[in-house]
Design a protein around this motif. Structure first.
Motif, PDB file in Angstrom:
ATOM      1  N   ARG A 187       0.812  -1.213   0.000  1.00 35.54           N
ATOM      2  CA  ARG A 187       0.000   0.000   0.000  1.00 35.54           C
ATOM      3  C   ARG A 187       0.848   1.267   0.000  1.00 35.54           C
ATOM      4  O   ARG A 187       1.682   1.482   0.860  1.00 35.54           O
ATOM      5  CB  ARG A 187      -0.926   0.006   1.231  1.00 35.54           C
ATOM      6  CG  ARG A 187      -1.936   1.145   1.253  1.00 35.54           C
ATOM      7  CD  ARG A 187      -2.964   0.992   0.140  1.00 35.54           C
ATOM      8  NE  ARG A 187      -3.714  -0.247   0.338  1.00 35.54           N
ATOM      9  CZ  ARG A 187      -3.624  -1.292  -0.489  1.00 35.54           C
ATOM     10  NH1 ARG A 187      -2.866  -1.246  -1.571  1.00 35.54           N
ATOM     11  NH2 ARG A 187      -4.300  -2.395  -0.260  1.00 35.54           N
ATOM     12  N   GLY A 188       0.663   2.095  -1.039  1.00 38.22           N
ATOM     13  CA  GLY A 188       1.357   3.375  -1.141  1.00 38.22           C
ATOM     14  C   GLY A 188       2.839   3.266  -1.448  1.00 38.22           C
ATOM     15  O   GLY A 188       3.602   4.214  -1.203  1.00 38.22           O
ATOM     16  N   ALA A 221      -2.597   2.509 -10.340  1.00 33.73           N
ATOM     17  CA  ALA A 221      -1.614   2.344 -11.407  1.00 33.73           C
ATOM     18  C   ALA A 221      -0.214   2.676 -10.906  1.00 33.73           C
ATOM     19  O   ALA A 221       0.767   2.043 -11.311  1.00 33.73           O
ATOM     20  CB  ALA A 221      -1.983   3.238 -12.594  1.00 33.73           C
ATOM     21  N   ALA A 222      -0.106   3.665 -10.017  1.00 31.69           N
ATOM     22  CA  ALA A 222       1.206   4.057  -9.498  1.00 31.69           C
ATOM     23  C   ALA A 222       1.841   2.930  -8.692  1.00 31.69           C
ATOM     24  O   ALA A 222       3.059   2.691  -8.777  1.00 31.69           O
ATOM     25  CB  ALA A 222       1.068   5.316  -8.642  1.00 31.69           C
ATOM     26  N   GLU A 223       1.037   2.200  -7.892  1.00 29.48           N
ATOM     27  CA  GLU A 223       1.571   1.064  -7.151  1.00 29.48           C
ATOM     28  C   GLU A 223       2.042  -0.019  -8.106  1.00 29.48           C
ATOM     29  O   GLU A 223       3.126  -0.605  -7.920  1.00 29.48           O
ATOM     30  CB  GLU A 223       0.499   0.506  -6.210  1.00 29.48           C
ATOM     31  CG  GLU A 223       0.183   1.404  -5.029  1.00 29.48           C
ATOM     32  CD  GLU A 223      -1.001   0.929  -4.213  1.00 29.48           C
ATOM     33  OE1 GLU A 223      -1.226   1.479  -3.122  1.00 29.48           O
ATOM     34  OE2 GLU A 223      -1.724  -0.001  -4.677  1.00 29.48           O
ATOM     35  N   ALA A 224       1.248  -0.296  -9.134  1.00 27.82           N
ATOM     36  CA  ALA A 224       1.629  -1.316 -10.116  1.00 27.82           C
ATOM     37  C   ALA A 224       2.928  -0.948 -10.817  1.00 27.82           C
ATOM     38  O   ALA A 224       3.810  -1.791 -11.003  1.00 27.82           O
ATOM     39  CB  ALA A 224       0.507  -1.501 -11.129  1.00 27.82           C
ATOM     40  N   GLU A 225       3.068   0.307 -11.202  1.00 29.30           N
ATOM     41  CA  GLU A 225       4.273   0.753 -11.899  1.00 29.30           C
ATOM     42  C   GLU A 225       5.500   0.674 -10.994  1.00 29.30           C
ATOM     43  O   GLU A 225       6.582   0.285 -11.432  1.00 29.30           O
ATOM     44  CB  GLU A 225       4.073   2.180 -12.403  1.00 29.30           C
ATOM     45  CG  GLU A 225       3.067   2.284 -13.550  1.00 29.30           C
ATOM     46  CD  GLU A 225       2.684   3.717 -13.859  1.00 29.30           C
ATOM     47  OE1 GLU A 225       3.267   4.635 -13.230  1.00 29.30           O
ATOM     48  OE2 GLU A 225       1.799   3.914 -14.721  1.00 29.30           O
ATOM     49  N   ALA A 226       5.328   1.034  -9.720  1.00 28.24           N
ATOM     50  CA  ALA A 226       6.447   0.966  -8.787  1.00 28.24           C
ATOM     51  C   ALA A 226       6.920  -0.472  -8.595  1.00 28.24           C
ATOM     52  O   ALA A 226       8.131  -0.751  -8.581  1.00 28.24           O
ATOM     53  CB  ALA A 226       6.053   1.585  -7.451  1.00 28.24           C
TER      54      ALA A 226
END
Length: 265
Positions: A187-188, A221-226
């Protein structure tokens, strides 16, 4: 869930124990391979017949019905997958199981093997996920389960890795095929350098041991990309699809064959 049943009692419960006085079914949530833009597999999640939560079903499982429920849940998941999954493919089915509900690995897996044969589902497509909600008191017993499941051609996964007792000690003892990083660590992650450092370290250790990594609970999407940037390509979460009751939910941009979604839980 605790149980004080002996192996003899467990044997009777699996074979002719108390009938379940409730109905249940399964919802399926995809696990995607972002590197290859395909659906790697689906996790089967317990639900009520009308989409009631897993908790509402599990709250009805008693010590007397634990073994029967564990067997019935596996069979239900496999039978539904045999109907929904594309034949001849390699899409995996992930099934949660309770190690405390397995009194003897070879005997307790018979119903699952029979269900897989009945619906023509290859053993190599079955992934059994185990977790440790309470500390295992018999490490050797769980090791026997993992060994027997591998002998049968199944995959095994350590679920909720990084939460509670599910950590490096279990990874060292059992060496599963996969670990699933707990959603609280995910998460995050895109905005938290500390979490990225921890997950990068987990991934490095897993790769050195030949263990694949799945990250679950992805919501953005940001979590997936990270996570993809850290080299973790197997992802699961609401960002891709919510679980669908007795159906395989489509994932935009990811190749998969499946039945149309009937309803979402």
């Amino acid at each position: 869930m605790k149980t004080d049943a002996t192996p003899r009692t467990a044997c009777r419960a699996c074979r002719d124990g108390a009938d379940l006085d409730f109905s249940f079914t399964m919802a399926f949530q995809p696990i995607v391979d972002v590197a290859n833009a395909r659906v790697w597999g689906y996790e089967a999640l317990v639900r009520g017949p009308d989409g009631q939560s897993a908790g509402s079903i599990l709250s009805r499982v008693t010590d007397e019905t634990l073994y029967r429920f564990d067997q019935a849940a596996r069979v239900k998941a496999i039978e539904l997958a045999g109907r929904l999954f594309p034949p001849g493919g390699d899409t995996k089915l992930s099934i949660n199981f309770m190690p405390n509900a397995v009194y003897e690995p070879a005997a307790c897996i018979r119903a699952s093997l029979e269900a897989a044969r009945r619906v023509g589902f290859d053993n190599g497509r079955l992934n059994f996920e185990f977790t440790e909600n309470e500390r295992f008191h018999d490490i050797a017993h769980v090791q026997r389960i993992v060994t027997e499941y591998r002998r049968q051609g199944f995959l095994t996964a350590l679920d909720d890795f990084g939460a509670g007792y599910a950590g490096l000690g279990l990874l060292a003892n059992f060496r599963p095929d996969l670990i699933k990083i707990d959603m609280d660590l995910v998460r995050g992650i895109d905005a938290d350098a500390g979490r990225r450092t921890i997950i990068a370290g987990i991934n490095q250790i897993a790769r050195a041991l030949g263990v694949a990594v799945i990250a679950e609970g992805i919501e953005t999407a940001a979590e997936a990309e990270a996570l993809h940037g850290l080299g973790i390509d197997l992802l699961q979460g609401y960002h891709f699809a919510r679980p669908a009751l007795e159906a395989l939910p489509p994932v935009a941009g990811f190749a998969a064959d499946g039945a149309p979604v009937k309803r979402v839980a």
